[in-house]
Design an enzyme around this catalytic site. Structure first.
Site, PDB file in Angstrom:
ATOM      1  N   ARG A   1       5.778   5.083   3.652  1.00 12.00           N
ATOM      2  CA  ARG A   1       4.758   4.415   4.473  1.00 12.00           C
ATOM      3  C   ARG A   1       5.061   2.927   4.612  1.00 12.00           C
ATOM      4  O   ARG A   1       4.175   2.085   4.565  1.00 12.00           O
ATOM      5  CB  ARG A   1       3.355   4.619   3.882  1.00 12.00           C
ATOM      6  CG  ARG A   1       2.956   6.070   3.702  1.00 12.00           C
ATOM      7  CD  ARG A   1       2.841   6.811   5.024  1.00 12.00           C
ATOM      8  NE  ARG A   1       2.542   8.217   4.774  1.00 12.00           N
ATOM      9  CZ  ARG A   1       3.473   9.165   4.623  1.00 12.00           C
ATOM     10  NH1 ARG A   1       4.752   8.844   4.723  1.00 12.00           N
ATOM     11  NH2 ARG A   1       3.138  10.413   4.400  1.00 12.00           N
TER      12      ARG A   1
ATOM     13  N   SER B   1      -6.003   9.269   5.991  1.00 14.55           N
ATOM     14  CA  SER B   1      -5.758   8.996   4.573  1.00 14.55           C
ATOM     15  C   SER B   1      -5.847   7.497   4.309  1.00 14.55           C
ATOM     16  O   SER B   1      -5.103   6.722   4.899  1.00 14.55           O
ATOM     17  CB  SER B   1      -4.384   9.511   4.157  1.00 14.55           C
ATOM     18  OG  SER B   1      -4.298  10.909   4.344  1.00 14.55           O
TER      19      SER B   1
ATOM     20  N   GLU C   1      -3.378   2.572   2.025  1.00 18.07           N
ATOM     21  CA  GLU C   1      -2.399   2.865   3.061  1.00 18.07           C
ATOM     22  C   GLU C   1      -2.748   2.150   4.357  1.00 18.07           C
ATOM     23  O   GLU C   1      -1.872   1.741   5.114  1.00 18.07           O
ATOM     24  CB  GLU C   1      -2.322   4.375   3.297  1.00 18.07           C
ATOM     25  CG  GLU C   1      -1.295   4.797   4.333  1.00 18.07           C
ATOM     26  CD  GLU C   1      -1.141   6.302   4.445  1.00 18.07           C
ATOM     27  OE1 GLU C   1      -0.958   6.788   5.575  1.00 18.07           O
ATOM     28  OE2 GLU C   1      -1.205   6.993   3.415  1.00 18.07           O
TER      29      GLU C   1
END
Length: 338
Positions: free
Chosen positions: A164, A238, A333
């Site tokens: 990520r 998420s 995230e």
């Protein structure tokens, strides 16, 4: 001629539905618009925020600067024997690109079905799901350098992809604006079915002669069953990364919690953040105007009228709770703005 708007609400431009405003706002529909924009030195010396689908950010307060919304469209493809090269404008909706490729039999991104957001954000975040990451199919991207008003092409090695992560979130943050992305796909599918949820759903459907369309449908079904629709309830998917810990730390965690959900990772062991959060009692919990989703503790939601500060505060409570119980530090995230 570009139209610079003032005091624009960003509520409809972020999937959390946080009602904050931008002091200045401009929409970019062609890459040449960027050169025109930055011909005015006013926009070089002001705080800037580049947005696509607004699906991976949490806006904590009004933005006292210029919001640049990238809405560059268009998809092109070129075939070379079994190789397929697809180039899409940064403003294309990611799932529209997935459907475009799946419908034509271009394999490689079917596991990334129904991920919210725009194409331009995909390499910045190195998006991933169900065993596939953007870097696995990435060929290159074209980006505008703000300081020079020049365009540069970045290949896979230039992007420094991580979990990520990419150079666009690190050393090159806020220096470039991605205008298009090129993908290397194939007419010969190499189906990735290693995630149990996919295998189980295929069994449930009694599908044997698999196609990429089957995989895309199954992944979409799984995501819909677990994740809330941003058009119905505000969320950014998420909220936390799955933490990667050392083998030594995993041995300690596993000794105390033998049932801990984990996966092998290049630099240790990856834990399922959703499982950790759920074990701390957060799944489906409502806190003021916000909370966690009833079917997936990894997702924070806006039940209506939540501020960015409220959502951020909830995320901090969750991080503290998981660390207290497991000794594992969760990392957000989503991009925090403000």
């Amino acid at each position: 001629m570009l139209q610079i708007q003032e005091n624009v609400s960003l509520k409809n431009f972020n999937t959390f539905g946080i009602d904050v405003s931008a002091k200045y706002f401009v929409e970019i529909t062609h890459e040449d618009d960027l050169a025109e924009l930055f011909m005015d030195p006013q926009w070089l010396n002001i705080q800037r925020l580049v947005m696509g689908g607004g699906s991976n950010m949490l806006l904590k307060k009004d933005f006292d600067g210029l919001v640049i919304r990238i809405n560059i469209r268009g998809i092109e493809h070129r075939l070379s024997q079994d190789d397929v090269f697809v180039e899409a404008g940064a403003g294309e909706v990611w799932n529209d690109l997935v459907n475009y490729c799946v419908d034509r039999g271009y394999a490689g991104i079917e596991n990334l079905s129904l991920i919210p957001g725009s194409v331009g954000a995909s390499p910045i975040q190195n998006i991933g799901a169900y065993g596939v990451e953007l870097k696995d199919v990435f060929k290159s991207c074209r980006a505008f350098e703000i300081a020079t008003s020049q365009f540069k092409t970045f290949d896979k090695e230039d992007c420094g992809f991580g979990y990520r992560d990419s150079v666009f979130k690190g050393e090159l943050k806020e220096q470039y604006i991605i205008v298009s992305v090129k993908f290397h796909l194939s007419l010969v599918p190499n189906l990735n079915l290693k995630y149990g949820a996919i295998e189980q759903e295929l069994v449930n459907r009694n599908i044997t002669n698999l196609t990429i369309k089957d995989v895309s449908r199954v992944v979409s079904h799984i995501r819909v069953s677990k994740l809330p629709d941003p058009s119905t309830i505000g969320n950014a998917g998420s909220f936390f990364k799955n933490p990667v810990i050392s083998a030594e730390q995993f041995t300690e965690v596993h000794a105390k919690f033998p049932e801990v959900v984990h996966y092998p990772a290049a630099s240790g062991v990856k834990l399922a953040a959703g499982w950790l959060i759920e074990q701390c009692g957060w799944k489906g919990k409502v806190v003021g105007n916000t909370g966690t989703w009833k079917n997936q503790a990894l997702v924070l939601v806006n039940h209506g009228g939540a501020t960015g500060e409220e959502v951020y505060s909830l995320s901090s409570q969750i991080i503290d709770s998981v660390y207290s119980k497991f000794g594992v530090l969760l990392e957000r995230e989503v991009n925090i703005v403000g």
